[in-house]
Design a protein around this motif. Sequence first.
Motif, short mmCIF file in Angstrom:
data_model
loop_
_atom_site.label_atom_id
_atom_site.label_comp_id
_atom_site.label_asym_id
_atom_site.label_seq_id
_atom_site.Cartn_x
_atom_site.Cartn_y
_atom_site.Cartn_z
N LEU A 166 0.34 -3.15 4.23
CA LEU A 166 1.59 -4.10 3.73
C LEU A 166 2.45 -3.52 2.76
O LEU A 166 3.49 -3.57 2.70
N PRO A 167 1.71 -2.72 1.77
CA PRO A 167 2.66 -1.90 0.93
C PRO A 167 3.65 -0.98 1.57
O PRO A 167 4.81 -0.88 1.15
N LEU A 168 3.33 -0.32 2.85
CA LEU A 168 4.23 0.66 3.59
C LEU A 168 5.19 -0.37 4.20
O LEU A 168 6.44 0.13 4.41
N LEU A 169 4.88 -1.52 4.59
CA LEU A 169 5.91 -2.40 5.25
C LEU A 169 6.99 -2.79 4.19
O LEU A 169 8.08 -3.10 4.38
N CYS A 170 6.32 -3.03 2.95
CA CYS A 170 7.47 -3.24 1.78
C CYS A 170 8.54 -2.24 1.75
O CYS A 170 9.64 -2.62 1.66
N LYS A 171 8.07 -0.94 1.84
CA LYS A 171 8.83 0.11 1.45
C LYS A 171 9.77 0.44 2.64
O LYS A 171 10.97 0.63 2.56
N GLU A 172 9.36 0.22 3.94
CA GLU A 172 10.11 0.36 4.98
C GLU A 172 11.27 -0.83 5.28
O GLU A 172 12.35 -0.40 5.53
N PHE A 173 10.90 -1.96 5.00
CA PHE A 173 11.83 -2.95 5.38
C PHE A 173 12.44 -3.54 4.20
O PHE A 173 13.06 -4.82 4.32
N LYS A 174 11.97 -3.05 2.91
CA LYS A 174 12.29 -3.37 1.57
C LYS A 174 12.50 -4.90 1.42
O LYS A 174 13.38 -5.56 1.26
#
Length: 400
Positions: free
Chosen positions: A45-53
Amino acid sequence: MAVTTAAAPIVKAERGSLRFRRIKNSIFLSGLSVFAQLYLFQPVLPLLCKEFKISPAESSWAVSASTMGMAVGLFIFSLKADALPRKQLMGFAMLGSAVLTLLSVFIHNFHLLIAVSFVKGAILSGVTAVALAYLSEEVSLNSLGLAISLYLSGNAIGGMAGRIVVMLIAGWANWRWAAAFVGISGLVLGLFFMKRLPASKHFMPLPVNMGQKWQQMGIFFRQPVIVFLYLAAFLLMGGFVSIYNYTGFHLEEPPFSLPHYVIACIFLMYTVGVWGTMVAGRTSDKIAPAKLIRFFIPAIAAGLLLMLVSQLFVFIGGLGIFTFSFFGTHTLASRIVSQEAKEGKSSATSLYWLFYYAGSAIIGTATGVVLTGWGWAVFIFSLLLLVVAGFLLVLRAGRK
């Protein structure tokens, strides 16, 4: 002279037999595949936060969409499952969901990713809808606790292995490579399952009578024991998923400030969950599950309280107690529902899973808003309220 022939007794798979071994091994792998795919995005989830802002609460929809799809699928299968062959339904669900997991590798729009996750969850519900019903039909009563605990252990190990592998691959490459690995593994497990699971001997497909199904559901909802356990599953599963959704965010921040490969190790706590299912399953063959469950839920609350402490080893210990106790509670509750439903077992267990996964989706996202707005301590105390409410429901069920 008239000759009467006695009806052949129903012989179910006994512990130690070849049929029982094939059933428990296959059903274990089905649980592994379902949970590895269902919670594919939870550790990243933290990586999705960064990729999709997007915010942490928004990112949780990648998980909640799968579990909400599971809940919707379970509602549909609660009406249709008794007319469909058990083995073929579970096999199709495992293979179809693996294809969708592979498809998610190529998606670059977050809303489309959510849509595919929802459909994947709905397809995966084909396993969950009938697995416990299959076991209760094909396995002897004195071995049922062990068989159910092995299925739920597969859930736990699938959840653990999937999360750890996904987080490690995503940290060293990216989440798309991790999704590809889980999808290919799901295809292999689905093919093995179709080859090895024995076909049902004691299941008779029934024509779907929608009026009768609605009437049957009405009967379940007029049984206080079953209703209380459905509501408790909604609350407790919501709390469980919330912890594993957002603990990674908490451990990334001070005072812990842990790197991703260390955070991945927290999912090893699922081995403690496996132990919880085994202890609860074996013990429930000797002690009434309705009595045993009263000892597991307070331990869930104790684990949550320890997770308020800012010392890593105390925090991990609290997570272990929380996980052990939750899986033990879930094993006992699912067994009680399966046994309380004298007819339409697949419908009763499907409705149990519906509440279970609806709690995962709704509470799992709502508590992300609490965490973002008020911090970790308020987040934990909100989960404690859910656990207390769940415990009161189980006590009410026990009195009935």
